[in-house]
Design a protein around this motif. Structure first.
Motif, mmCIF file in Angstrom:
data_model
loop_
_atom_site.group_PDB
_atom_site.id
_atom_site.type_symbol
_atom_site.label_atom_id
_atom_site.label_comp_id
_atom_site.label_asym_id
_atom_site.label_seq_id
_atom_site.Cartn_x
_atom_site.Cartn_y
_atom_site.Cartn_z
ATOM 1 N N LEU A 1 -13.678 -4.617 -29.025
ATOM 2 C CA LEU A 1 -14.336 -3.872 -30.082
ATOM 3 C C LEU A 1 -13.489 -3.921 -31.337
ATOM 4 O O LEU A 1 -12.261 -4.018 -31.269
ATOM 5 N N VAL A 2 -14.165 -3.852 -32.454
ATOM 6 C CA VAL A 2 -13.449 -3.786 -33.723
ATOM 7 C C VAL A 2 -13.110 -2.316 -33.960
ATOM 8 O O VAL A 2 -14.002 -1.497 -34.139
ATOM 9 N N THR A 3 -11.831 -2.024 -33.925
ATOM 10 C CA THR A 3 -11.430 -0.617 -34.098
ATOM 11 C C THR A 3 -10.615 -0.465 -35.380
ATOM 12 O O THR A 3 -10.196 -1.447 -35.981
ATOM 13 N N LEU A 4 -10.406 0.792 -35.736
ATOM 14 C CA LEU A 4 -9.640 1.062 -36.949
ATOM 15 C C LEU A 4 -8.157 1.082 -36.635
ATOM 16 O O LEU A 4 -7.732 1.604 -35.614
ATOM 17 N N ASP A 5 -7.432 0.550 -37.534
ATOM 18 C CA ASP A 5 -6.001 0.437 -37.393
ATOM 19 C C ASP A 5 -5.327 1.808 -37.522
ATOM 20 O O ASP A 5 -4.346 2.109 -36.846
ATOM 21 N N LYS A 6 -5.823 2.602 -38.440
ATOM 22 C CA LYS A 6 -5.293 3.956 -38.613
ATOM 23 C C LYS A 6 -6.435 4.934 -38.448
ATOM 24 O O LYS A 6 -7.589 4.594 -38.709
#
Length: 658
Positions: free
Chosen positions: A644-649
């Motif tokens: 999945l494309v997740t947020l880095d922060k």
RNA sequence: GGCGGCGUAGCUCAGCUGGCUAGAGCAUGCGGUUCAUACCCGCAGUGUCGUUGGUUCAAAUCCAAUCGCCGCUACCA
């Protein structure tokens, strides 16, 4: 005087783009078979052609600002040129835009309608615009287009249907009673198990959404959709339902339809059902051959695989390419196409074995006897064994050709070539030449060599179209009797008095390393990784690989149309009864969305809860397995893994992603 | 998920209904030869025949399970 009639066809190719080596593969195979049958004395009809209608061609033509006809005329011109270049000996070339074909198709359509095999109804289906394909609910993959994976729309269209279901039992019975009908056998099982036994649905055979097709005479606004238009080419080409049906009467039913494995289904279910409806006999055999697949994806670029047949033929010569296509892969299986394999074959089989054999034989006859083998000869050791081996080849070739085993047939011929090379070693002509008293023996050895080569040269005619004559020229063969197929079943056809003549090198050896370098240069700028399969794909069903490239550039405005938003997963559960689907609830600012996502194989509900993801927020909602999905989660995947494309922060949900 | 297929020497593969020391081509090494396109001929290999059990006097070959790959096809709410 003929041994009978023989009708062989290739599929008609879809001229939406230039043809590649995969198309050549099918056509060269058909050509080899046609040539073989002619040599055997059959009256042959060999048909190929183009399937020119359909929305895709209309669209491409529109984009180029030309009429569809002008567009296909251009492409078809190129195809015809390619077949000329490859010396394809087709007796006829049918275009589905030919007036006689269009008239016959209209008559067929009308007849089937009048007798109730075609009826009018409404087609409700899921339409994938980019692919221009309709799909039934059950065909969809996660409610997306099974071809391209993009969303589909529910569309209704008034259409004519062919009662395919009516012929289900008759088809099953026919296939069971005629085991040779579908070849290879594994294809037959697939058709039986996956389609016939589970039940056939009626087939949509007209369209109203485009007009580049043959009009349905009695209902303006409808055009005949691919099936009846394209498949019937095999009989309309013979003049079926025209003023002159003599060819049809002579050649139908076809002996074999050669098709790629991806269109076996159309040729073994839809086409036979149509023929049954028309009261016509079915083709004797449909042979679904395998694909030539390009060697490993990422390697191909650096290895520089060229798949443009025109380039290949110009670079290596027609016969080398024809030989490779027919020799490298057993006809029913898939095989790898690589330039190394091609060059390997050329060097080992053609240059070293065959070419060199001719060269050394001619050189010796020239050197020892000034080009003409004397009549005073003496038999000796090894003669008998040579003769037996070489004379065994013709019958084996016959046997293999009858079952379309081109590769195996060539193997048999090459056994004779090997035996002949060995014979030179055994008899050591250079030693005989030193002893004047051995002249008659030397003459016999030379004769046996010439005769072996003559037999080989005749046998390779179905496969190679330039080499046989070059060999005859070098052997000084002028009399057509010496080159007829019948002449190879007994020893002694090579005539006294023939004067050999040194000629050009038949197949020059290729420096592999040097060549691979050249090829890589040739390939710069071209991305072949897109073209994983060089196999022939001929139908409207063809996936459009180029589309990705064409559409790859977008403007910032295009991008702005898509609203990406950050979301947080707050709930997740498996969708009952679906292996791949998870039902998610995600928080997007104040809003909560329900999203169904095909990631169940990679994520459990537990591990996904709490993740910060990217959602395509303005995607039209669809129902996936009855559950509404309001958006799409972004993810990337390769063959094994999905991430999945997740947020880095950590950021709050509901933010726009730009 | 269903049906089918595949997994054998470095590579590409043959090995049908079970039975001599498991084969071919290419590539590799060595030897021979010189007519020939540095070619041809000969010799030499190496292989736990995917894994594990089982049937049998005997299995790469049959059966079962298992792993890996591929083709076709599908999702039964």
């Amino acid at each position: 005087m003929t041994k009978g009639n023989f009708y062989i066809t290739t599929p008609i190719y879809y001229p939406s783009d230039k043809l590649h080596i995969g198309h050549s593969y099918t056509t060269v195979a058909a050509d080899a078979m046609a040539r073989y049958k002619r040599l055997k004395g059959f009256d042959v009809m060999f048909l190929t052609g183009t399937d020119e209608h359909g929305q895709k061609i209309q669209r491409i033509a529109d984009e180029k600002g030309v009429t569809p006809k002008a567009y296909v005329d251009n492409i078809v011109g190129g195809i015809k040129k390619l077949w000329e270049l490859m010396k394809i000996s087709n007796d006829k070339f049918i275009r589905t835009t030919d007036p006689y074909h269009e008239r016959a198709v209209q008559k067929i359509f009308k007849r089937l309608y009048d007798q109730g095999d075609i009826y009018k109804s409404e087609y409700e289906g899921w339409y994938c615009t980019p692919c221009e394909s309709f799909w039934t609910q059950t065909q969809l993959n996660d409610n997306k287009c099974p071809d391209c994976g993009r969303p589909v729309e529910l569309t209704k269209e008034e259409s004519y249907f062919f009662r395919l279901s009516k012929y289900q039992n008759a088809l099953i019975q026919y296939i069971e009673e005629h085991p040779e009908f579908i070849q290879p056998e594994s294809r037959r099982n697939e058709m039986m198990n996956n389609f016939l036994k589970v039940g056939l649905e009626d087939l949509c055979v007209s369209r109203t959404t485009f007009d580049w097709g043959i009009p349905v005479e009695f209902d303006k606004g409808h055009v005949v959709y691919v099936w009846i238009d394209a498949l019937s080419n095999y009989i309309t080409a013979l003049g079926y339902l025209s003023e002159d049906e003599s060819l049809f009467e002579k050649f139908w039913p076809a002996n074999v339809h050669l098709v790629g494995k991806e269109i076996v289904r159309f040729h073994t279910i839809i086409w036979p059902a149509m023929l049954m409806a028309l009261g016509l006999p079915l083709p004797k055999q449909v042979f679904g051959h395998g694909w030539l697949v390009l060697a490993g994806g990422k390697m191909s670029k650096s290895k520089g695989n060229v798949v443009d047949p025109v380039v290949l033929v110009k670079k290596y010569g027609l016969d080398a390419i024809r030989y490779f296509l027919l020799r490298e892969v057993p006809f029913g299986s898939d095989g790898l196409f690589s330039n190394e394999a091609l060059i390997g074959r050329i060097n080992a089989d053609l240059a070293n074995d065959l070419g060199n054999l001719v060269s050394r034989t001619v050189a010796m006859i020239d050197k020892y006897f000034d080009g003409i083998i004397p009549d005073e000869r003496a038999e000796g050791d090894f003669d008998q064994d040579l003769m037996e081996t070489v004379l065994a080849a013709p019958a084996k070739v016959d046997e293999k050709m009858d079952s379309l085993e081109f590769s195996a047939a060539l193997v048999e011929i090459w056994k004779a070539i090997s035996r002949t090379n060995k014979y030179i070693d055994e008899t050591a002509p250079w030693l005989l030449a030193k002893d004047e008293s051995q002249k008659p023996r030397l003459a016999q050895v030379m004769y046996n060599l010439a005769e072996s080569i003559r037999i080989v040269s005749v046998l390779i005619q179905p496969f190679m179209v330039e080499t046989p004559e070059k060999i005859w020229e070098q052997l000084g063969i002028l009399d057509a009797k010496e080159t007829q197929w019948d002449s190879v079943y007994s020893w002694g056809g090579y005539q006294s008095g023939n004067r050999v003549q040194k000629g050009v090198v038949l197949f020059p050896r290729i420096d592999l390393e040097q060549e691979m370098e050249d090829l890589s240069k040739l390939e710069t700028g071209k991305d072949l990784s897109k073209q994983k399969k060089a196999g022939k794909k001929t139908d409207h069903q063809e996936k459009e690989e180029k589309k990705e490239q064409e559409d790859s550039l977008i403007t910032i405005d295009d991008f702005a149309k898509i609203q990406f938003r950050t979301v947080t997963v707050i709930e997740a559960e498996k969708v009952e009864g679906a292996d791949k689907l998870l039902k998610l609830k995600v928080r997007m600012g104040d809003e909560v969305r329900q999203v169904v996502s095909g990631i169940a194989k990679y994520y459990t509900p537990e591990e996904i809860i709490g993740k910060n993801l990217i959602l395509v927020a303005n995607l039209k909602p669809v129902k996936l397995r009855g559950i509404e999905s309001q958006g799409m989660i972004l993810a990337a995947s390769d063959d094994n893994t999905l991430s999945l494309v997740t947020l880095d922060k950590a950021l709050q949900s509901g933010l726009k992603v730009t």
